[in-house]
Enzyme design. Sequence first.
Site, PDB file in Angstrom:
ATOM      1  N   GLU A 195      58.272  -5.752 -87.333  1.00  0.00           N
ATOM      2  CA  GLU A 195      59.802  -6.553 -88.086  1.00  0.00           C
ATOM      3  C   GLU A 195      60.103  -7.769 -86.761  1.00  0.00           C
ATOM      4  O   GLU A 195      60.308  -9.345 -87.572  1.00  0.00           O
ATOM      5  CB  GLU A 195      61.126  -6.195 -88.262  1.00  0.00           C
ATOM      6  CG  GLU A 195      61.614  -5.451 -86.525  1.00  0.00           C
ATOM      7  CD  GLU A 195      61.028  -3.922 -86.764  1.00  0.00           C
ATOM      8  OE1 GLU A 195      61.523  -3.272 -85.765  1.00  0.00           O
ATOM      9  OE2 GLU A 195      60.306  -3.433 -86.854  1.00  0.00           O
ATOM     10  N   ASP A 196      59.178  -7.430 -86.192  1.00  0.00           N
ATOM     11  CA  ASP A 196      59.273  -8.551 -85.025  1.00  0.00           C
ATOM     12  C   ASP A 196      58.371 -10.028 -85.437  1.00  0.00           C
ATOM     13  O   ASP A 196      56.557 -10.010 -85.895  1.00  0.00           O
ATOM     14  CB  ASP A 196      58.814  -8.004 -83.570  1.00  0.00           C
ATOM     15  CG  ASP A 196      58.439  -9.223 -82.347  1.00  0.00           C
ATOM     16  OD1 ASP A 196      59.851  -8.836 -81.447  1.00  0.00           O
ATOM     17  OD2 ASP A 196      57.525  -9.655 -82.250  1.00  0.00           O
ATOM     18  N   LEU A 197      59.056 -11.449 -85.012  1.00  0.00           N
ATOM     19  CA  LEU A 197      58.416 -12.097 -85.411  1.00  0.00           C
ATOM     20  C   LEU A 197      57.568 -12.593 -85.216  1.00  0.00           C
ATOM     21  O   LEU A 197      56.379 -12.810 -85.717  1.00  0.00           O
ATOM     22  CB  LEU A 197      59.654 -13.787 -85.232  1.00  0.00           C
ATOM     23  CG  LEU A 197      59.034 -15.389 -85.930  1.00  0.00           C
ATOM     24  CD1 LEU A 197      58.670 -15.187 -87.376  1.00  0.00           C
ATOM     25  CD2 LEU A 197      59.915 -16.064 -85.286  1.00  0.00           C
TER      26      LEU A 197
END
Length: 282
Positions: A195-197
């Site tokens: 979920e980390d960009l």
Amino acid sequence: MKRTREEVEKEDKERAQLPDEFVAAHSDEFIKACDFILSKEPSFIDIITATNFELFLREAAPFEITLKSAFTKLSCAIIAQQISGKAGNSIKGRVIDLFDGTFPTYQQLKEAFKNDKRKQEVRGCGVSARKVTYLESLVNYFVEKEDEIDKMFKETGNDQEVIDHLVENIKGVGVWSAKMFLITGLKRYDVFASEDLGAARGCSRYFSENPELLKELTAKRTEVIKSKHKKNSNWKVYDDDLVISCGDRFAPYRTVFMFILWRLSATNVEVIANNERQFVRD
């Protein structure tokens, strides 16, 4: 004369040797992680050795997990939410000044929040009303579950338990924040946040440079999990399950792989180094 695949792989592995000075600067476990990752992906040698990894530098004293250090990490993560790193550091500095030069312990903040004037002084440092509520939740969590969380933080192999515990008990701490705490606060080596960009963007570049890997992971997928990242004209957003499967290839050192993806997501070595320093210190 065209080289065979075996010859190319042998040459890549021979080139993927960590420099002696890089090895000397970092912890043994981190070097073990790098060697493992390079055995699977020798092409990472340049991005790994571009600059040192501050979180994994060899320390003069053994790393020790304390309730105070854990509380400080989580508090600073809450303070830094949804604002720039510069603004977060400024607010943190004012909080430190308010408490005579050191970041307050959970016991000190517990007492401070009992006094309306003192609570307003914390607000005056730039901490929003919502974040004060989050900090109160964090303080109560540490005060009420002190022994339980001290034991839990010091145990290894319980990453999901820690994530679930933090998310369920602390307002303002979500899954991403809990995973980042596992990395910087507890130095866990097998954390991965699809979920980390930055991780998603770095993985996008990795896939674009390794279409055969993408093809292989796509053929093996059993479930499609759509990404929550918005479509972007600068890079292709891949489904979460593909990013997760890519990370799984590097277990039990997915944390280090995620740092590599962060580096792949950037284009400037100085930016990479500054971002990593900021992340470690938050």
